[in-house]
Scaffold this active site. Structure first.
Site, PDB file in Angstrom:
ATOM      1  N   GLU A 159       0.804  -1.238   0.000  1.00 63.09           N
ATOM      2  CA  GLU A 159       0.000   0.000   0.000  1.00 63.09           C
ATOM      3  C   GLU A 159       0.836   1.289   0.000  1.00 63.09           C
ATOM      4  O   GLU A 159       0.608   2.182   0.803  1.00 63.09           O
ATOM      5  CB  GLU A 159      -0.971  -0.022   1.190  1.00 63.09           C
ATOM      6  CG  GLU A 159      -1.874  -1.239   1.153  1.00 63.09           C
ATOM      7  CD  GLU A 159      -2.797  -1.372   2.363  1.00 63.09           C
ATOM      8  OE1 GLU A 159      -2.781  -0.498   3.234  1.00 63.09           O
ATOM      9  OE2 GLU A 159      -3.540  -2.373   2.416  1.00 63.09           O
ATOM     10  N   GLU A 264      -6.298 -10.499  -1.595  1.00 66.95           N
ATOM     11  CA  GLU A 264      -7.143 -10.282  -0.409  1.00 66.95           C
ATOM     12  C   GLU A 264      -8.600 -10.152  -0.857  1.00 66.95           C
ATOM     13  O   GLU A 264      -9.248  -9.130  -0.623  1.00 66.95           O
ATOM     14  CB  GLU A 264      -6.706  -9.017   0.345  1.00 66.95           C
ATOM     15  CG  GLU A 264      -5.258  -9.043   0.778  1.00 66.95           C
ATOM     16  CD  GLU A 264      -4.823  -7.813   1.583  1.00 66.95           C
ATOM     17  OE1 GLU A 264      -5.694  -7.067   2.060  1.00 66.95           O
ATOM     18  OE2 GLU A 264      -3.606  -7.626   1.717  1.00 66.95           O
TER      19      GLU A 264
HETATM   20  O1  9MR Z   1      -7.912  -8.305   8.028  1.00 66.25           O
HETATM   21  C1  9MR Z   1      -6.970  -7.582   8.785  1.00 66.25           C
HETATM   22  C2  9MR Z   1      -7.578  -7.141  10.101  1.00 66.25           C
HETATM   23  O2  9MR Z   1      -7.824  -8.269  10.927  1.00 66.25           O
HETATM   24  C3  9MR Z   1      -6.670  -6.157  10.804  1.00 66.25           C
HETATM   25  O3  9MR Z   1      -7.303  -5.652  11.951  1.00 66.25           O
HETATM   26  C4  9MR Z   1      -6.319  -5.029   9.848  1.00 66.25           C
HETATM   27  C5  9MR Z   1      -5.410  -4.024  10.504  1.00 66.25           C
HETATM   28  O4  9MR Z   1      -5.022  -3.038   9.661  1.00 66.25           O
HETATM   29  O5  9MR Z   1      -5.701  -5.556   8.708  1.00 66.25           O
HETATM   30  C6  9MR Z   1      -6.554  -6.372   7.961  1.00 66.25           C
HETATM   31  O6  9MR Z   1      -5.922  -6.796   6.800  1.00 66.25           O
HETATM   32  C7  9MR Z   1      -5.493  -5.785   5.894  1.00 66.25           C
HETATM   33  C8  9MR Z   1      -4.286  -6.312   5.168  1.00 66.25           C
HETATM   34  O7  9MR Z   1      -3.295  -6.704   6.069  1.00 66.25           O
HETATM   35  C9  9MR Z   1      -3.728  -5.303   4.186  1.00 66.25           C
HETATM   36  N1  9MR Z   1      -4.736  -4.835   3.274  1.00 66.25           N
HETATM   37  C10 9MR Z   1      -5.989  -4.385   3.895  1.00 66.25           C
HETATM   38  C11 9MR Z   1      -6.544  -5.449   4.830  1.00 66.25           C
HETATM   39  C12 9MR Z   1      -7.870  -4.997   5.413  1.00 66.25           C
HETATM   40  O8  9MR Z   1      -7.690  -3.886   6.247  1.00 66.25           O
END
Ligand code: 9MR
Length: 372
Positions: A159, A264
């Site tokens: 990102e 994702e």
């Molecule tokens: O799914 C993840 C969630 O459990 C966490 O709280 C969150 C924290 O930022 O991150 C989520 O996963 C993210 C991923 O690592 C990167 N792309 C966006 C995803 C959704 O926020």
């Protein structure tokens, strides 16, 4: 009236033992689609430790590749400057290995879920460029090095490009400028020369970001650095992304010579939430935030299933360049979408529902493709 009736029918069907087919009795997704791309899923700690037994059973039956939803992120694995926390990541990798699954590492350098100490000195000021380089190098060498030969590939940078195509103005960027990306790829390659290396981002259909990512990938290649794939996160909703834009972006990434990975994937079934929504009273506001607390209305479910079918079919059509499709969570109950963009929502974004049953669009696709 008709609506109430159909809800009752759905509720009755989900209670009736005869209607429910356990997901582990369905043909395995990895067997049906595994010759097209890796069939992957993000798992949480409870699944990796088999505390969520039904969730873990779905993972083992259907998927050949896993990624840790959280436990390998910097704030989890390296919470303090001189302390790594390996236990959860070790348990995740061991779960995968016990079950013959490929492991994907997520993620090395990300502005979010970054350990709070990472960018700062003792006085709370940004560290110098040299200090940040050393910290990035140490972190990447420690994490990639620990799992060398056991993790197939890493999301090296996550990102870093915004919708305009410019670099995100993160701490990494403020301290090191654009260099932080090639440095991260260089360090990861040093730490495990065999590991695949990926760049991963969301909203990749947006033309500005798409073009910015393409430029950045080309720059890495020009410098002779290893980059194997571009990860399109693919967090979707009922009205985004635009299908054509998504496909255009996929083609643009493939044209760089990289593979494309859907990293994702999920699709919120709820109306896209806008903070500026003009909703009169508190009860109406709550309902607007969380409109389907019990079940999806049939028409919404039908729309969701047909959009998911269209995207999965797109992935299959492009399986010459897509080499992994990753659901971001096992069942609807696990999804981060229940807490985003506001907490307390009941969303339906994943391939398996809260009863651990496979969603209809996927059952249809499985039945169609298993005979091929
Ligand atoms: O799914 C993840 C969630 O459990 C966490 O709280 C969150 C924290 O930022 O991150 C989520 O996963 C993210 C991923 O690592 C990167 N792309 C966006 C995803 C959704 O926020």
């Amino acid at each position: 009236m008709k609506h109430t009736f159909s809800l009752l029918v759905i509720a009755a069907a989900s209670l009736g033992a005869s209607a429910a087919v356990p997901a582990t009795s369905e043909p395995a997704l990895k067997d049906v689609f595994g010759d097209k791309f890796r069939v992957a899923v993000a798992i949480n700690d409870a699944q990796a430790k088999e505390i969520d037994k039904e969730g873990a059973a779905i993972v083992k039956h259907h998927f050949n590749t896993v990624v840790a939803e959280n436990v390998m992120k910097c704030s989890e694995i390296h919470p303090e400057k001189n302390r790594y926390h390996w236990d959860d990541a070790d348990a995740f990798v061991e779960f995968a290995e016990r079950n013959g699954m490929t492991v994907i590492g997520h993620c090395l350098i990300w502005h979010s879920q970054l350990a709070p100490w990472f960018l700062y000195d003792d006085e709370g000021k940004y560290v110098s460029a040299d200090t940040l380089k050393a910290r990035m190098r140490d972190h990447i060498h420690a994490v990639v090095g620990r799992y060398k030969g056991r993790v197939k590939g890493w999301d090296v940078v996550n990102e870093a490009i915004v919708e305009s195509g410019k670099y995100r103005n993160s701490g990494f960027y403020k301290i090191l400028g654009e260099e932080f990306i090639p440095l991260a790829f260089q360090y990861a390659h040093e730490a495990d020369p065999e590991a695949e290396l990926y760049y991963n981002d969301y909203g990749m259909n947006v033309p500005g970001r798409r073009d910015g990512v393409v430029r950045m990938v080309q720059d890495l290649k020009r410098r002779g650095l290893r980059i194997d794939a571009v990860g399109m996160q693919a967090h979707m909703g009922m009205d985004y992304p635009d299908f054509r834009e998504f496909e255009d972006a996929l083609n643009a990434f493939a044209a760089t010579g990289c593979k494309v990975m859907i990293t994702e994937w999920d699709m919120s079934a709820l109306p896209t939430f806008s903070r500026s929504s003009n909703v009169g009273d508190v009860a109406a506001y709550q309902k607007a935030l969380n409109p389907y607390p019990d079940a999806l209305p049939e028409d919404v479910s039908a729309h969701w299933n047909s959009r998911m079918d269209a995207f999965f079919s797109l992935f299959l059509r492009h399986s010459d360049v897509i080499n992994r499709v990753t659901a971001w969570g096992v069942t609807d109950g696990n999804s981060w979408k229940n807490g985003f963009p506001v907490r307390g929502r009941h969303d339906y974004p994943l391939l398996f529902d809260r009863n651990y049953e496979m969603k209809p669009f996927l059952k249809n696709l499985v039945n169609y493709h298993k005979h091929k």
